[in-house]
Enzyme design. Structure first.
Site, PDB file in Angstrom:
ATOM      1  N   ASN A 210       0.853  -1.196   0.000  1.00  0.00           N
ATOM      2  CA  ASN A 210       0.000   0.000   0.000  1.00  0.00           C
ATOM      3  C   ASN A 210       0.888   1.246   0.000  1.00  0.00           C
ATOM      4  O   ASN A 210       2.104   1.157  -0.015  1.00  0.00           O
ATOM      5  CB  ASN A 210      -0.958  -0.023   1.191  1.00  0.00           C
ATOM      6  CG  ASN A 210      -0.199  -0.113   2.492  1.00  0.00           C
ATOM      7  OD1 ASN A 210       0.566   0.788   2.837  1.00  0.00           O
ATOM      8  ND2 ASN A 210      -0.386  -1.214   3.221  1.00  0.00           N
ATOM      9  N   ASP A 279      -4.694  -6.130   5.278  1.00  0.00           N
ATOM     10  CA  ASP A 279      -5.774  -6.909   5.886  1.00  0.00           C
ATOM     11  C   ASP A 279      -5.761  -8.350   5.362  1.00  0.00           C
ATOM     12  O   ASP A 279      -6.161  -9.270   6.053  1.00  0.00           O
ATOM     13  CB  ASP A 279      -7.129  -6.272   5.554  1.00  0.00           C
ATOM     14  CG  ASP A 279      -7.290  -4.935   6.264  1.00  0.00           C
ATOM     15  OD1 ASP A 279      -6.814  -4.836   7.407  1.00  0.00           O
ATOM     16  OD2 ASP A 279      -7.870  -3.997   5.673  1.00  0.00           O
ATOM     17  N   LYS A 289       8.021 -17.739 -10.371  1.00  0.00           N
ATOM     18  CA  LYS A 289       7.318 -16.581 -10.916  1.00  0.00           C
ATOM     19  C   LYS A 289       6.098 -17.023 -11.740  1.00  0.00           C
ATOM     20  O   LYS A 289       6.217 -17.933 -12.572  1.00  0.00           O
ATOM     21  CB  LYS A 289       8.290 -15.792 -11.805  1.00  0.00           C
ATOM     22  CG  LYS A 289       7.704 -14.529 -12.340  1.00  0.00           C
ATOM     23  CD  LYS A 289       8.684 -13.797 -13.220  1.00  0.00           C
ATOM     24  CE  LYS A 289       7.953 -12.718 -13.977  1.00  0.00           C
ATOM     25  NZ  LYS A 289       8.735 -12.214 -15.087  1.00  0.00           N
ATOM     26  N   ASP A 308      -5.379  -9.574  13.127  1.00  0.00           N
ATOM     27  CA  ASP A 308      -5.505  -8.154  13.461  1.00  0.00           C
ATOM     28  C   ASP A 308      -4.572  -7.832  14.638  1.00  0.00           C
ATOM     29  O   ASP A 308      -4.798  -8.282  15.763  1.00  0.00           O
ATOM     30  CB  ASP A 308      -6.971  -7.877  13.822  1.00  0.00           C
ATOM     31  CG  ASP A 308      -7.218  -6.395  14.015  1.00  0.00           C
ATOM     32  OD1 ASP A 308      -6.307  -5.719  14.542  1.00  0.00           O
ATOM     33  OD2 ASP A 308      -8.302  -5.935  13.654  1.00  0.00           O
ATOM     34  N   ILE A 309      -3.519  -7.055  14.354  1.00  0.00           N
ATOM     35  CA  ILE A 309      -2.493  -6.819  15.391  1.00  0.00           C
ATOM     36  C   ILE A 309      -3.054  -6.013  16.557  1.00  0.00           C
ATOM     37  O   ILE A 309      -2.859  -6.354  17.723  1.00  0.00           O
ATOM     38  CB  ILE A 309      -1.263  -6.108  14.775  1.00  0.00           C
ATOM     39  CG1 ILE A 309      -0.659  -6.984  13.678  1.00  0.00           C
ATOM     40  CG2 ILE A 309      -0.233  -5.782  15.840  1.00  0.00           C
ATOM     41  CD1 ILE A 309       0.537  -6.387  12.964  1.00  0.00           C
ATOM     42  N   PHE A 325      -4.546   4.244  14.545  1.00  0.00           N
ATOM     43  CA  PHE A 325      -4.763   5.270  13.525  1.00  0.00           C
ATOM     44  C   PHE A 325      -5.891   4.812  12.619  1.00  0.00           C
ATOM     45  O   PHE A 325      -5.945   3.634  12.251  1.00  0.00           O
ATOM     46  CB  PHE A 325      -3.487   5.484  12.689  1.00  0.00           C
ATOM     47  CG  PHE A 325      -2.570   6.512  13.273  1.00  0.00           C
ATOM     48  CD1 PHE A 325      -1.931   6.291  14.477  1.00  0.00           C
ATOM     49  CD2 PHE A 325      -2.362   7.724  12.624  1.00  0.00           C
ATOM     50  CE1 PHE A 325      -1.098   7.238  15.034  1.00  0.00           C
ATOM     51  CE2 PHE A 325      -1.532   8.680  13.164  1.00  0.00           C
ATOM     52  CZ  PHE A 325      -0.892   8.436  14.379  1.00  0.00           C
ATOM     53  N   LYS A 339     -13.991   2.091  15.254  1.00  0.00           N
ATOM     54  CA  LYS A 339     -12.735   1.355  15.464  1.00  0.00           C
ATOM     55  C   LYS A 339     -12.272   1.491  16.923  1.00  0.00           C
ATOM     56  O   LYS A 339     -11.800   0.533  17.530  1.00  0.00           O
ATOM     57  CB  LYS A 339     -11.675   1.908  14.499  1.00  0.00           C
ATOM     58  CG  LYS A 339     -10.450   1.052  14.356  1.00  0.00           C
ATOM     59  CD  LYS A 339      -9.588   1.525  13.183  1.00  0.00           C
ATOM     60  CE  LYS A 339      -8.250   0.828  13.162  1.00  0.00           C
ATOM     61  NZ  LYS A 339      -7.342   1.331  12.142  1.00  0.00           N
ATOM     62  N   LYS A 343     -12.126  -2.091  18.776  1.00  0.00           N
ATOM     63  CA  LYS A 343     -10.785  -2.619  19.100  1.00  0.00           C
ATOM     64  C   LYS A 343     -10.367  -2.256  20.518  1.00  0.00           C
ATOM     65  O   LYS A 343      -9.222  -2.460  20.893  1.00  0.00           O
ATOM     66  CB  LYS A 343      -9.771  -2.115  18.074  1.00  0.00           C
ATOM     67  CG  LYS A 343     -10.160  -2.532  16.668  1.00  0.00           C
ATOM     68  CD  LYS A 343      -8.994  -2.640  15.738  1.00  0.00           C
ATOM     69  CE  LYS A 343      -9.486  -3.210  14.408  1.00  0.00           C
ATOM     70  NZ  LYS A 343      -8.470  -3.364  13.407  1.00  0.00           N
TER      71      LYS A 343
END
Ligand SMILES: Cc1cc2nc3c(=O)[nH]c(=O)nc-3n(C[C@H](O)[C@H](O)[C@H](O)COP(=O)(O)O)c2cc1C
Length: 399
Positions: A210, A279, A289, A308-309, A325, A339, A343
């Site tokens: 990302n 995710d 390859k 999920d950490i 965040f 969230k 969490k």
């Protein structure tokens, strides 16, 4: 003298005899690890050349307010945003008067008005000018407004008079100036920070990742170190140098990040998860390859969820103060609050990544801090300043 490492300092130089000593102040500031930009009044240029201060600071010296070229390079507002602190040494009687009355008719006074942070001044003038009621009133006014006054000293003056008014020596000024940075409010604390993206391999040459640059996490690590915390930084692949004095752990995949976090989180006081952890990861890693199949116009990649950490950390029996965040493109605040609750976080930093001027790869950010008790907007500013404010907020929550 307290550390000035990584500090951005504007040194204002005004038109007094002591201006020659500003060269030595620049040298000491640089030696102590800070970045220095010098702003000179036009009178100051009669006493010392911009070239000398440019050579010593390594940065172009700013002198003009109404100059298109300077404004395009680093204008008055940008200078004010860049700085962590301003030191004006020497400060003439005239500059004290102008700062006291809030004038904005040259670069130094305008930057001082636009700046939201500590300003220190080292007065330097003839003893009679110093004693004058008007100078003393200006000084009192500046002190009331939060300016820190360094000196002056007493002794023989350039004009032959003896008395109060001579500028303190550079090292004496820097001793007083450096104490304007509040340091050490996290000195007993240990903090674990994650940063950057993860890379989820598809085959030996391809991966899913990302746009996270890691800048936010790295600058939070710096701010926490400056506040005296012991910092462990776990980072995905980024183009940044880890800050000195931190325990640095490099990982690539979400799985590696999860393992590293669970290993290092024990006995930490604070966990800050800024990393953009994938995710999902590909179900299968192809050892060779993947070749282009000319008969097929599409390829299906099957993904499976990563652990999920944040959730794993929040489920620990002895969990640290937990900061997450929320990088969102839509419904920023409501998604962030969801969230925070789901969490079981203590604090969530909500960040609108749909706005290209802030967020992911930008140097600036605007965030909202949300806890169960309050909501606080930190308006658009560079990531370094945002980080310092987030760390200050966390530190106030811990006490
Ligand atoms: C040789 C000389 C030395 C000066 N030294 C000082 C001084 O040490 N302190 C001071 O307040 N003014 C001093 N002045 C007066 C300032 O240069 C003058 O007030 C000027 O307008 C200050 O401008 P600035 O505050 O924008 O730099 C001196 C003037 C001359 C001609």
């Amino acid at each position: 003298m307290k550390s000035l490492i990584n500090k951005n300092i504007i040194l204002g130089v005004t038109g007094g005899i002591a201006a020659y000593k500003s060269a030595e102040i620049v040298r000491h500031l640089k030696k102590s690890g800070s970045s220095v930009r010098v702003v000179m009044t036009s009178s100051a240029e009669e006493f010392i050349t911009p070239l000398t201060l440019q050579a010593l600071s390594g940065n172009r010296v700013s002198t003009d307010l109404l100059d298109a070229e300077s404004e395009a390079a680093m204008g008055h507002i940008e200078l004010a945003k860049w700085a962590d602190a301003i030191l004006i040494a020497p400060a003439t009687a005239n500059t004290l008067a102008r700062l006291s009355s809030g004038r904005g008719d040259d670069l130094l006074s305008t930057v001082s008005l636009a700046f939201d942070g500590p300003i220190s001044i080292a007065p330097a003038m003839n003893q009679a000018m110093w004693k004058d009621n008007r100078t003393q009133e200006n000084l009192e006014n500046l002190q009331k407004k939060g300016f820190k006054i360094c000196g002056p000293g007493s002794g023989e003056q350039a004009c032959g008079d003896v008395g109060l008014g001579r500028m303190l020596e550079p090292l004496e000024i820097l001793e007083l100036f450096s104490s304007s940075f509040d340091q050490g409010n996290l000195s007993e604390r240990s903090i674990l920070i994650t940063a950057g993206p993860t890379q989820e391999p598809i085959d030996p040459v391809r991966f899913i990742t990302n746009r996270s640059s890691g800048k936010m996490g790295y600058s939070l690590a710096e701010a926490a170190i400056e506040a005296g915390a012991k910092v462990t930084l776990i980072s995905g692949p980024v183009n940044l140098e880890p800050p000195p004095n931190c325990n640095f752990v490099s990982i690539e995949t979400a799985k590696e990040m999860h393992e590293a976090v669970m290993h290092h989180v024990k006995s930490k006081d604070v966990y800050i998860g800024t990393a953009a952890v994938a995710d999902y990861r590909p179900v299968t890693f192809h050892e060779s390859k993947i070749k282009k199949d000319t008969d097929k116009s599409s390829l299906t990649l099957q993904l499976q969820e990563n652990q999920d950490i944040l959730k794993s950390v929040s489920e620990l029996n002895e969990r640290p103060y937990l900061v997450g965040f929320a990088a969102e493109t839509d419904n920023l605040l409501s998604n962030a609050k969801k969230k925070l609750k789901n969490k079981r976080l203590d604090l969530i930093v909500a960040n609108d990544v749909s706005n290209k001027e802030i967020g992911f790869d930008s140097n600036e950010n605007e965030v909202t801090l949300i806890t169960n008790a309050e909501e606080k907007v930190l308006e658009k500013q560079n990531k370094k300043k945002i980080s310092k404010k987030i760390i200050d907020f966390i530190s106030s929550e811990l006490t």
